[in-house]
Enzyme design. Sequence first.
Site, short mmCIF file in Angstrom:
data_model
loop_
_atom_site.label_atom_id
_atom_site.label_comp_id
_atom_site.label_asym_id
_atom_site.label_seq_id
_atom_site.Cartn_x
_atom_site.Cartn_y
_atom_site.Cartn_z
N PHE A 11 41.81 53.89 31.06
CA PHE A 11 41.34 54.35 29.76
C PHE A 11 39.83 54.16 29.60
O PHE A 11 39.09 55.13 29.38
CB PHE A 11 42.11 53.60 28.68
CG PHE A 11 41.55 53.73 27.28
CD1 PHE A 11 41.20 54.96 26.76
CD2 PHE A 11 41.39 52.61 26.49
CE1 PHE A 11 40.69 55.08 25.47
CE2 PHE A 11 40.90 52.71 25.20
CZ PHE A 11 40.53 53.94 24.69
N PRO A 45 37.28 40.58 49.98
CA PRO A 45 35.90 40.70 49.49
C PRO A 45 35.02 41.55 50.38
O PRO A 45 34.14 42.27 49.89
CB PRO A 45 35.43 39.24 49.45
CG PRO A 45 36.67 38.44 49.28
CD PRO A 45 37.74 39.19 50.04
N ASN A 77 43.36 40.26 35.69
CA ASN A 77 42.19 39.91 34.89
C ASN A 77 41.38 38.76 35.47
O ASN A 77 40.21 38.61 35.12
CB ASN A 77 42.62 39.53 33.47
CG ASN A 77 43.29 40.67 32.74
OD1 ASN A 77 43.08 41.83 33.06
ND2 ASN A 77 44.12 40.36 31.77
N TYR A 127 46.69 37.45 27.27
CA TYR A 127 45.59 38.38 27.57
C TYR A 127 44.24 37.75 27.24
O TYR A 127 43.32 37.77 28.06
CB TYR A 127 45.78 39.67 26.77
CG TYR A 127 44.64 40.65 26.94
CD1 TYR A 127 44.43 41.29 28.16
CD2 TYR A 127 43.77 40.93 25.89
CE1 TYR A 127 43.38 42.19 28.33
CE2 TYR A 127 42.72 41.81 26.06
CZ TYR A 127 42.53 42.44 27.28
OH TYR A 127 41.49 43.31 27.44
N LYS A 131 41.32 36.80 30.02
CA LYS A 131 39.99 37.42 29.91
C LYS A 131 38.91 36.35 29.77
O LYS A 131 37.81 36.48 30.32
CB LYS A 131 39.95 38.40 28.74
CG LYS A 131 40.82 39.63 28.91
CD LYS A 131 40.39 40.49 30.10
CE LYS A 131 39.13 41.26 29.82
NZ LYS A 131 38.78 42.19 30.93
#
Length: 310
Positions: A11, A45, A77, A127, A131
């Site tokens: 999104f 990585p 996250n 969440y 974060k």
Amino acid sequence: MTVVVLGATGFLGRHICAALRDAGRPVRAVARSGPTPVDLLHSAPQTLAAVFDEADAVVNAAGRAWQADARDMERGNVLVVRTVLDALRLTDRRPRLIQLGSVHEYGTAEPGTAMAESRPPRPLTPYGRTKLEATRAVLDAVDRRRLDATVLRVANVCGPGAPRGSLFGLVAAAVHEARQARRADRTPPALRVSPLRAHRDVVDVRDVADAVVAACAPPAAVTGRVINVGAGRAVHMRTLVDRAVALGGVPLTVDEASGGGPATAADWQLLDIALARRLLGWRPRRGLDDMLGHLLSPHDPPLTDPSWRG
């Protein structure tokens, strides 16, 4: 300036890619399926470092929020961010990292108050907690490894393509279905949501994308900083939903009693965005009706970028 966007098919990622291209910035869109296919959850990585070596800035728009459990959020996250930081350490160019954080890192506040960057975070949800852990990892990497990175702590984002599990995605889908029902001369189903008691800072996805563009090449003063990106206004969620339905131009019953929408513990969220104005020269430009009209539009930014080969 060349910019790598992680989570480019999502999104936020789609709108950020579009805004960067509109600003004349070559974009490399990175996602599991897209012009540059990379599975961020399973990439070493070294794999990401090879992509980052061609960039002047990296935007991390990847993450997990809707229809994900605590483990999915930890992986999407936090672990992804740690891999990104390890990859940046391996690069020769050391591009700037713009990490997209969330207002949910703060939790909730007293009604009428604005949350500045100095406010101690107290997340209330998995969440928000994941974060915040990612934000702290980025800031720690700046201190320890001398990376160039900043965190944009973003308000609740509204725009076309919003995830179906989000309130805005539910509203857009319900209005679209109600329009189809009207054409077929039938009654649309009610929009079932959790109680809409909260007041939230809700920002247009285009304004978020503009803030990312501004953050790609600002003065060095943004390095190691958290910068709020929001509308700077708190809107009652029932007012917002009712206005979206009115703008949709179709009769649609909103049913709060039956649930079905996302539940959250934060009843008041309002961001203080003075720092973004001062350091980025950015401010939100879209009003409530403009934002909601855009949410209900069929617009979906394309991913195709002729500057890069997939």
